[in-house]
Motif scaffolding. Sequence first.
Motif, short mmCIF file in Angstrom:
data_model
loop_
_atom_site.label_atom_id
_atom_site.label_comp_id
_atom_site.label_asym_id
_atom_site.label_seq_id
_atom_site.Cartn_x
_atom_site.Cartn_y
_atom_site.Cartn_z
N ALA A 140 4.50 16.55 3.85
CA ALA A 140 4.95 15.25 3.49
C ALA A 140 4.22 14.00 3.94
N GLU A 141 4.17 13.00 3.12
CA GLU A 141 3.33 12.08 3.32
C GLU A 141 4.28 10.82 2.87
N PRO A 142 3.90 9.64 3.49
CA PRO A 142 4.55 8.43 3.01
C PRO A 142 3.80 7.76 1.99
N ASP A 143 4.32 6.90 1.25
CA ASP A 143 3.41 6.04 0.24
C ASP A 143 4.32 4.76 -0.17
N GLU A 144 3.77 3.89 -0.57
CA GLU A 144 4.46 2.69 -0.97
C GLU A 144 3.88 2.28 -2.41
N PRO A 145 4.34 2.93 -3.35
CA PRO A 145 3.70 2.65 -4.85
C PRO A 145 4.22 1.11 -5.45
N TRP A 146 5.26 0.49 -4.92
CA TRP A 146 5.67 -0.64 -5.28
C TRP A 146 5.97 -1.25 -3.81
N GLU A 147 5.34 -2.60 -3.89
CA GLU A 147 5.62 -3.15 -2.37
C GLU A 147 7.22 -3.35 -1.97
N GLY A 148 6.92 -2.95 -0.69
CA GLY A 148 8.27 -2.81 0.07
C GLY A 148 9.15 -1.50 -0.30
N PHE A 200 9.63 13.06 -3.45
CA PHE A 200 10.86 13.78 -3.22
C PHE A 200 12.08 12.93 -2.72
N ALA A 201 11.46 11.81 -2.25
CA ALA A 201 12.40 10.95 -1.87
C ALA A 201 12.07 9.59 -1.87
N PHE A 202 13.07 8.63 -2.62
CA PHE A 202 12.76 7.18 -2.87
C PHE A 202 13.62 6.80 -1.44
N LEU A 203 12.79 6.16 -0.29
CA LEU A 203 13.34 5.77 0.82
C LEU A 203 13.71 4.15 0.82
N GLY A 204 13.25 3.54 -0.36
CA GLY A 204 13.28 1.98 -0.53
C GLY A 204 13.24 1.25 0.69
N SER A 205 14.16 0.21 1.03
CA SER A 205 14.09 -0.85 1.98
C SER A 205 15.10 -0.64 3.03
#
Length: 112
Positions: free
Chosen positions: A16-24, A35-40
């Motif tokens: 698993a890796e974190p990413d920020e495809p959209w700011e914030g 596999f998970a949209f972690l949002g804000s």
Amino acid sequence: MKHEDLVAYCLAKPGAEPDEPWEGDLVAKVGGKIFAFLGSGTGVGLKCGRDADEAAELRDAYPGSVTQSAYIGRYGWNSITLDGAVPDDELRELVDASYDAVVAKLPRRLRP
């Protein structure tokens, strides 16, 4: 479950890796796939079934706390509000299932 605990649980998965495809908007990926949209910080988006009908079972069990994800809900994705309605153990199981569903579709060379 607190948002930071959920993020830690997701990112502890193999590969698993974190990413920020959209700011914030934080997401957890494996093999380059989300596999998970972690949002804000207020909820999480997870693959909760093969299609919208399977994902609807969870929405029926937790009305108001689980909704169909915008744009990708027809593919079995739900948005889950971290308001305590969904028990922590079940939330971890949902993360596990979302992760497993995404890994199963990865080419063998990209699987952890």
